[in-house]
Write an enzyme that holds these catalytic residues in place. Structure first.
Site, PDB file in Angstrom:
ATOM      1  N   HIS A 126      16.963 -49.049  24.921  1.00  0.00           N
ATOM      2  CA  HIS A 126      17.737 -49.101  23.687  1.00  0.00           C
ATOM      3  C   HIS A 126      19.143 -49.623  23.923  1.00  0.00           C
ATOM      4  O   HIS A 126      19.746 -50.223  23.045  1.00  0.00           O
ATOM      5  CB  HIS A 126      17.769 -47.718  23.028  1.00  0.00           C
ATOM      6  CG  HIS A 126      16.542 -47.458  22.224  1.00  0.00           C
ATOM      7  ND1 HIS A 126      16.002 -46.212  22.054  1.00  0.00           N
ATOM      8  CD2 HIS A 126      15.732 -48.299  21.560  1.00  0.00           C
ATOM      9  CE1 HIS A 126      14.929 -46.319  21.305  1.00  0.00           C
ATOM     10  NE2 HIS A 126      14.739 -47.565  20.995  1.00  0.00           N
ATOM     11  N   ARG A 165       2.496 -56.120  17.015  1.00  0.00           N
ATOM     12  CA  ARG A 165       1.739 -55.346  18.015  1.00  0.00           C
ATOM     13  C   ARG A 165       1.596 -53.912  17.504  1.00  0.00           C
ATOM     14  O   ARG A 165       2.461 -53.071  17.747  1.00  0.00           O
ATOM     15  CB  ARG A 165       2.457 -55.354  19.362  1.00  0.00           C
ATOM     16  CG  ARG A 165       2.388 -56.686  20.091  1.00  0.00           C
ATOM     17  CD  ARG A 165       2.966 -56.553  21.505  1.00  0.00           C
ATOM     18  NE  ARG A 165       2.548 -57.625  22.370  1.00  0.00           N
ATOM     19  CZ  ARG A 165       3.297 -58.694  22.657  1.00  0.00           C
ATOM     20  NH1 ARG A 165       4.495 -58.815  22.147  1.00  0.00           N
ATOM     21  NH2 ARG A 165       2.834 -59.622  23.478  1.00  0.00           N
ATOM     22  N   ARG A 208      -1.983 -57.330  14.399  1.00  0.00           N
ATOM     23  CA  ARG A 208      -3.077 -57.267  15.373  1.00  0.00           C
ATOM     24  C   ARG A 208      -3.590 -55.830  15.421  1.00  0.00           C
ATOM     25  O   ARG A 208      -2.794 -54.889  15.520  1.00  0.00           O
ATOM     26  CB  ARG A 208      -2.568 -57.693  16.751  1.00  0.00           C
ATOM     27  CG  ARG A 208      -3.666 -57.625  17.793  1.00  0.00           C
ATOM     28  CD  ARG A 208      -3.200 -58.180  19.097  1.00  0.00           C
ATOM     29  NE  ARG A 208      -2.246 -57.313  19.768  1.00  0.00           N
ATOM     30  CZ  ARG A 208      -1.654 -57.625  20.920  1.00  0.00           C
ATOM     31  NH1 ARG A 208      -1.905 -58.782  21.494  1.00  0.00           N
ATOM     32  NH2 ARG A 208      -0.806 -56.801  21.490  1.00  0.00           N
ATOM     33  N   GLU A 244      -7.792 -65.229  23.939  1.00  0.00           N
ATOM     34  CA  GLU A 244      -7.165 -64.780  25.188  1.00  0.00           C
ATOM     35  C   GLU A 244      -8.175 -64.458  26.272  1.00  0.00           C
ATOM     36  O   GLU A 244      -7.821 -63.915  27.316  1.00  0.00           O
ATOM     37  CB  GLU A 244      -6.247 -63.584  24.924  1.00  0.00           C
ATOM     38  CG  GLU A 244      -6.901 -62.419  24.211  1.00  0.00           C
ATOM     39  CD  GLU A 244      -5.934 -61.279  23.900  1.00  0.00           C
ATOM     40  OE1 GLU A 244      -4.840 -61.221  24.463  1.00  0.00           O
ATOM     41  OE2 GLU A 244      -6.307 -60.422  23.081  1.00  0.00           O
ATOM     42  N   ASN A 289      -0.673 -64.754  27.633  1.00  0.00           N
ATOM     43  CA  ASN A 289      -0.413 -63.739  28.664  1.00  0.00           C
ATOM     44  C   ASN A 289      -1.718 -63.295  29.309  1.00  0.00           C
ATOM     45  O   ASN A 289      -1.849 -63.233  30.530  1.00  0.00           O
ATOM     46  CB  ASN A 289       0.297 -62.517  28.065  1.00  0.00           C
ATOM     47  CG  ASN A 289       1.520 -62.891  27.271  1.00  0.00           C
ATOM     48  OD1 ASN A 289       2.002 -64.006  27.386  1.00  0.00           O
ATOM     49  ND2 ASN A 289       2.015 -61.980  26.467  1.00  0.00           N
ATOM     50  N   ASP A 290      -2.687 -62.978  28.460  1.00  0.00           N
ATOM     51  CA  ASP A 290      -3.983 -62.572  28.996  1.00  0.00           C
ATOM     52  C   ASP A 290      -4.827 -63.772  29.391  1.00  0.00           C
ATOM     53  O   ASP A 290      -5.509 -63.750  30.413  1.00  0.00           O
ATOM     54  CB  ASP A 290      -4.739 -61.715  27.966  1.00  0.00           C
ATOM     55  CG  ASP A 290      -4.307 -60.264  28.042  1.00  0.00           C
ATOM     56  OD1 ASP A 290      -4.159 -59.750  29.167  1.00  0.00           O
ATOM     57  OD2 ASP A 290      -4.103 -59.634  26.993  1.00  0.00           O
ATOM     58  N   ARG A 292      -1.580 -60.247  35.616  1.00  0.00           N
ATOM     59  CA  ARG A 292      -0.292 -60.621  35.013  1.00  0.00           C
ATOM     60  C   ARG A 292       0.857 -59.713  35.441  1.00  0.00           C
ATOM     61  O   ARG A 292       2.028 -60.068  35.291  1.00  0.00           O
ATOM     62  CB  ARG A 292      -0.404 -60.653  33.478  1.00  0.00           C
ATOM     63  CG  ARG A 292      -0.698 -59.323  32.840  1.00  0.00           C
ATOM     64  CD  ARG A 292      -1.114 -59.480  31.373  1.00  0.00           C
ATOM     65  NE  ARG A 292      -0.053 -59.149  30.436  1.00  0.00           N
ATOM     66  CZ  ARG A 292      -0.209 -59.089  29.121  1.00  0.00           C
ATOM     67  NH1 ARG A 292      -1.392 -59.336  28.582  1.00  0.00           N
ATOM     68  NH2 ARG A 292       0.774 -58.774  28.336  1.00  0.00           N
ATOM     69  N   CYS A 348       0.834 -66.767  20.402  1.00  0.00           N
ATOM     70  CA  CYS A 348       1.765 -65.629  20.407  1.00  0.00           C
ATOM     71  C   CYS A 348       2.008 -65.097  21.816  1.00  0.00           C
ATOM     72  O   CYS A 348       2.690 -64.091  21.989  1.00  0.00           O
ATOM     73  CB  CYS A 348       1.277 -64.529  19.479  1.00  0.00           C
ATOM     74  SG  CYS A 348      -0.340 -63.893  19.929  1.00  0.00           S
TER      75      CYS A 348
END
Ligand code: PEP
Ligand code: MG
Length: 534
Positions: free
Chosen positions: A183, A290, A325, A424, A447-448, A458, A495
């Site tokens: 944060h 997400r 998603r 993915e 990413n995947d 990854r 994405c």
């Protein structure tokens, strides 16, 4: 003069000022074992401290969602019970009981694999410090009282410290601990204060009043700069500010190719706060919401109503499409309230759509909430990790079942809601033509996709140099997905992290990508690159 290179940039920018070393008070609890007679007194001390902290947080929560979350944690029944149990059962004084319970709570978050959840441990500790400050009678140093231009150097900064900062005086932040999703990083970013985190050992090198330059674009700190370097940084700072102003102006220019195709620039978000932060970048929509964060931040599976409230606000905020998603849990993302069986290969295991299809009741709760929210905006549903037509069809059938239920109940939803899928997995690439006939849109999850195509984990630092979305196999796969989608007339977005990498823009435009979705911080840079290319 000494140069230190840093890996993690939490908030971009250039700064040059003197050091303000922020040293924390001693939070060690006065360890004390109490007698039966003292139990009531210690419980009362804790109750008073808790009440005072709740009051402080209520004021802060009205202005800042981070403190609304802190207020919820401070009011948590388990926290209260945990402390009281230690006082009554283990005969520990209030200070020691608070210290131990906070450490236990924080350790649960810190043990999580997901970087975002790991950072929530810092929030719990922040609340612990508020409680201990009351119990020990300590006044925390007030960073809001700083009068001159400084760069703050600290072991770590907690939300309660950062919220008081003024960008007028605090020109930069350097911390030894903390991550880019903490944060502190989020607050620093929202105030445009250049920030570098995770700089191990920096406090030993810095003294109060020492001059420091920092480049939180490249991740460089110059300690005790010579006159030439100092001047150089003043120029760099000016250049950076001009660049920011230029990027801001570009937000008004739509990204349209020479043949008239509009390229969508969207944000990846984890909650509605993220959408609010992305809106000034003039986004076309949200390419990836997400939804797992909603599950991870909770202490129970969020109910239909709880989810509906969040999705509805998101739909209202979003200028155009909001792509939600469905739950992508498993792999590196756990839930504190659900027992995942230990697996040999979690990334090849029970995750994402596999869990949703196996736990249909839970899946339906989410789908009903999304469908209800679709009456308030341009909502799209996206399924993660699909590998077969059967999975896509089954997921779509569950959506249909929910639609029929809502219709029978007289609840509004968007009849035409689009149902798309993440691309993915290698299977999704090879079956892209078939999928394109039955999905309303594709979104490439590099990413995947990169880890599965190259068989390179990854998250494994040891083989990080082998993990590249520029690998020809990945680029070829992206091209095939786009072609297959366009053949059937559906929109293809991306994405994964590659969409936010300016170096990838030329190849992705060349391959015909329709939509780039990325974290808010990358949007201005990708837009500039796209406009330069058009
Ligand atoms: C991806 O895999 O590229 C993606 C966007 O999903 P996540 O990073 O959440 O797995
Ligand atoms: Mg993924």
């Amino acid at each position: 003069m000494e140069q230190v290179c840093v890996e993690k940039t939490a908030s971009r920018g250039i700064a040059a000022a003197e050091v303000y070393k922020y040293l924390e008070p001693d939070w060690t609890p006065d360890r004390m074992i109490i007698t039966e007679e003292q139990v009531g007194e210690e419980q009362a001390k804790f109750a008073d401290a808790r009440e005072a902290v709740m009051k402080e947080l209520e004021i802060l929560a009205a202005e800042n969602a981070i403190f609304a979350a802190h207020l919820e944690i401070a009011g948590d029944y388990m926290l209260q019970e945990g402390v009281n149990a230690k006082i009554t059962g283990e005969k520990k004084n209030a200070q020691l009981a608070v210290h131990e319970v906070i450490e236990e709570f924080a350790a649960i978050f810190s043990a999580m694999d997901d970087a975002y959840m790991k950072e929530r441990g810092a929030d719990v500790k922040d609340i612990g410090k508020r409680l201990l400050a009351k119990l020990k009678g300590i006044k925390r140093p007030d960073l809001g009282e700083i009068q001159k231009e400084v760069i703050i150097a600290a072991k770590d900064l907690y939300p309660s410290d950062t919220v008081k900062l003024s960008p007028e005086t605090v020109k930069g932040i350097i911390t030894e601990e903390g991550g880019v999703t903490s944060h502190v990083s989020i607050i620093a970013k929202s105030m445009n204060i250049p920030t570098l985190v995770g700089v191990k050992g920096i406090l030993e090198k810095l003294e109060d009043g020492m001059m420091v330059c920092m480049d939180a674009e490249k991740g460089v700190i110059i300690i005790d700069p010579d006159a030439v370097t100092w001047k150089d940084y003043q120029a760099k700072k000016k250049e950076y500010e001009e660049k920011c102003a230029r990027l801001k102006k570009l937000r008004e220019i739509p990204a349209v190719t020479k043949n008239g195709k509009k390229i969508s620039l969207c944000a990846n978000v984890g909650n509605t706060e993220d959408i609010k932060k992305a809106l000034p970048m003039k986004i076309d929509g949200v390419g990836l919401f997400r939804s797992e964060f909603l599950y991870m931040e909770n202490t129970h599976f969020p109910t239909e109503e709880e989810q509906y409230q969040v999705y509805r606000e998101a739909a209202r905020l979003c200028p155009q499409e909001l792509t939600i998603r469905t739950l992508d849990i498993g792999g590196d993302k756990d839930l504190s309230y659900f027992d995942f069986e230990k697996e040999e290969n979690p990334f090849l295991g029970w995750r994402a759509i596999r869990i949703s299809l196996d736990m249909k009741d839970m899946f339906k709760v989410q789908l009903r909430a999304i469908l209800r929210a679709s009456a308030f905006g341009q909502v799209r549903i996206m399924f993660p990790m699909i590998i077969s037509m059967e999975e896509l069809r089954e997921a779509k059938a569950v959506v249909e079942e929910c639609k029929q239920e809502l219709k029978a109940e007289g609840i509004a939803y968007d009849e035409q809601i689009e149902l798309g899928m993440m691309m993915e997995t290698p299977a999704s690439v090879l079956l892209a033509e078939e999928f394109a006939k039955e999905a309303d849109f594709f979104s490439i999850g590099t990413n995947d996709l990169t880890q599965y195509l190259l068989a390179v984990d990854r998250g494994n630092k040891k083989i990080a140099d082998r993990y590249s979305y520029f690998h020809p196999a990945v680029v070829k796969a992206i091209g095939q997905i786009i072609q297959a989608g366009h053949k059937e007339g559906i929109k293809v977005g991306m994405c994964g992290e590659m969409a936010g990498d300016v170096k990838a823009v030329p190849v992705l435009l060349e391959l015909g990508l329709d939509e780039f979705s990325m974290s808010a911080g990358s949007i201005d840079y990708v837009r500039e690159q796209i406009i330069n290319m058009l």
